[in-house]
Structure formats: C-alpha cells, structure tokens
Design an enzyme around this catalytic site. Sequence first.
Site, short mmCIF file in Angstrom:
data_model
loop_
_atom_site.label_atom_id
_atom_site.label_comp_id
_atom_site.label_asym_id
_atom_site.label_seq_id
_atom_site.Cartn_x
_atom_site.Cartn_y
_atom_site.Cartn_z
N HIS A 158 0.82 -1.20 0.00
CA HIS A 158 0.00 0.00 0.00
C HIS A 158 0.85 1.24 0.00
O HIS A 158 0.62 2.18 -0.77
CB HIS A 158 -0.93 0.01 1.22
CG HIS A 158 -1.84 1.20 1.25
ND1 HIS A 158 -1.44 2.42 1.76
CD2 HIS A 158 -3.11 1.36 0.83
CE1 HIS A 158 -2.43 3.29 1.64
NE2 HIS A 158 -3.46 2.66 1.09
N GLU A 201 8.01 5.22 -3.05
CA GLU A 201 8.62 4.80 -4.30
C GLU A 201 9.21 3.40 -4.13
O GLU A 201 9.65 3.03 -3.03
CB GLU A 201 9.73 5.78 -4.70
CG GLU A 201 9.25 7.20 -4.94
CD GLU A 201 8.41 7.34 -6.20
OE1 GLU A 201 8.50 6.42 -7.07
OE2 GLU A 201 7.69 8.33 -6.33
N LEU A 257 -4.57 -7.73 2.77
CA LEU A 257 -5.06 -8.85 3.55
C LEU A 257 -6.48 -9.29 3.22
O LEU A 257 -7.02 -10.18 3.87
CB LEU A 257 -4.94 -8.50 5.04
CG LEU A 257 -3.51 -8.13 5.46
CD1 LEU A 257 -3.48 -7.73 6.93
CD2 LEU A 257 -2.54 -9.26 5.19
N GLY A 270 -10.76 -5.70 -1.61
CA GLY A 270 -11.15 -4.32 -1.39
C GLY A 270 -10.86 -3.50 -2.63
O GLY A 270 -10.52 -4.05 -3.69
N HIS A 309 -8.40 -1.56 -3.57
CA HIS A 309 -7.07 -1.64 -4.16
C HIS A 309 -6.91 -2.92 -4.98
O HIS A 309 -6.34 -2.91 -6.07
CB HIS A 309 -6.00 -1.59 -3.08
CG HIS A 309 -5.95 -0.29 -2.34
ND1 HIS A 309 -5.98 0.94 -2.97
CD2 HIS A 309 -5.87 -0.03 -1.01
CE1 HIS A 309 -5.92 1.89 -2.07
NE2 HIS A 309 -5.86 1.33 -0.87
#
Length: 307
Positions: A66, A102, A124, A127, A129
């Site tokens: 993330h 980065e 985990l 969702g 993302h």
Amino acid sequence: MTESASAQPRESLPLDSTAQLLTRITAQLGAQLSHVSLNGTRRPMHHRTGGSATIPRAPALVAVAHGSRDPQALRTVMKLLDRVRELRPGLDVRLGHIELNEPLLPTALSGLGSGDAVLVPLLLGRGHHVKRDIPAAVAAAPALRATIAAPLGPHPLLVEALYGRLVEAGWPAEEADSRGSAVVLAAAGSRDPDSAADTRRTARMLSERLGGVPVVPAYASATTPTVPVAVRALAARGRHRVAVASYFTAPGRFATAAAAAAPGTAAAPLGAHPAMARLLLCRYDQALTGALPAHEVATNDHLLASA
C-alpha cells in the site's frame, strides 16, 4: 461469499500441520514453475551448444504494497522480500506501491517492459485496491504479460503469522484458562463488504488456532467497531484479558493507533514473519498454476470473476 457446510463432518488437519503441508507444496511447485507460462502451458526448453538445457526465467514476482509515511513500513517490506528471495533463489522479486512510497506500481511495471510478471498484493483481503487500483495499473502496461494473485488473506499461513506475533508479545502458547481471555483482530477497515467478510473469516480461523478463544474484528477506519469499542464490548461480556492482534502487513499510523488502544498485550504487525514469506510464494505459485482460490484473477487479456 457464503460458505456452505459439508453434509458429512470431516476431520481436519491441525492448522500448524496445514501450514507445514502448504510449505512443502510451495517448495515442490517452485522447482517446476519455471517451465510454466502464464497461460498454463509448458515452456519450451532451450539448449546451449554443449547440449545442456537452460531453464527459462520464471515470471517476476511483483509485491504490491500500500505504502506508508512511516519509514519503518518500507524497511519492513524490504526485509519481507529478502526472506522471499532466500526461499526462492534466482526469482526476480520486485516491489511497487499503490501510493506514498517509491517505486509506485506503474513505475515498477514499466521496468519489466514486455516480460512476464505475477503481482502479489501485500493486502489482507478483497477491497478497492485489489479490485480496482491494481488491475488498472496492469491495464496501463499493455506490453506486460501479467497475472494478479489473490490477496494474502484469508489463509492458514497468515493465521500462523498472527499467532506467532501474539506469542512473541506475551500471549501464552498454552492457555491455561481462556474463560476471561479474548483477542481483538485490528484491521485497517474498508467499505467493501468482501473485505469485511475476509477479515471475519480470518478472525474465525485465528479463534480456532487459539483453541476457541473469542476473536473479534475491529477497524481503524471506514467501518465499525473500532478497537476501543470492541475492547469495551468484550469486557462487558466478562473478557477482561484482551490482546490486540495487528492485522497489518507493516507498521504505520493505523497499526500504531490499534496498539495504543490495547488494554494489555499488543502484537506487532505481521511484517517479515517467516510464514508471510512462504505465503507470498504460495500466492505466486497458485497464480502461475491457475490453482487460485482467488475471488478475482486479472490479466491484460481478460478479467475473470469467480466465487
């Protein structure tokens, strides 16, 4: 996703035995997967002049984190990937972030050019993302032949890492009297109902690993209950020895807030626990063989959804 109960009761392996079995399967698959293309077909063997066969390079493993403003997060993820490299020498292991750090994921993918890659989310559950951001990044790299693996959870190896972190923090490996004990599984939180379902399933699996100790999911954002609310609810039920299990891949703002709300034992984030490294390779291997228990599999050619 609903889970149907079997008509006949089945005897299941203990969770630690299951994790060991998965590790052996992962090791065996790793020796064979360099011969497998992303579409599941066997790669042709190429020969040197001396007649000895060269093994084609396996697709790169791109771990998708993330990202966090906490500098410990990047160091933790890099340590985790070093463990993955130790387990699978020669595998091209790279890192891309969704935000804040980065390299960002588009940069990591562009560095692979027209090669092969498996993206393993360091997330985990399902969702936004997993369902939107990562597939969008793959679609923006049309030259890359890419497959997206399932998120890390739910999975027995993930539960082993949660259990290990709890024991490291002081949870007794052999609970003498669990009647007043409970665990809060502190997660980031998401508005996606699939993400919440995945967290609840992990909580049930962790409860089984702990011998039936109640495990209650709680969240740092987007949904309820919060960790303090969950702790108070457990206390009202007579559960006064409450530990907080950190359902975060790496340190960060949410993990710190969850630990601060713990009335007692607070476990560290999952980080570079050995079971996490094995889990990354398990997801990578599953994606290559098409044996995904994934809820979504994405490639540049198509997007398939399965229950």
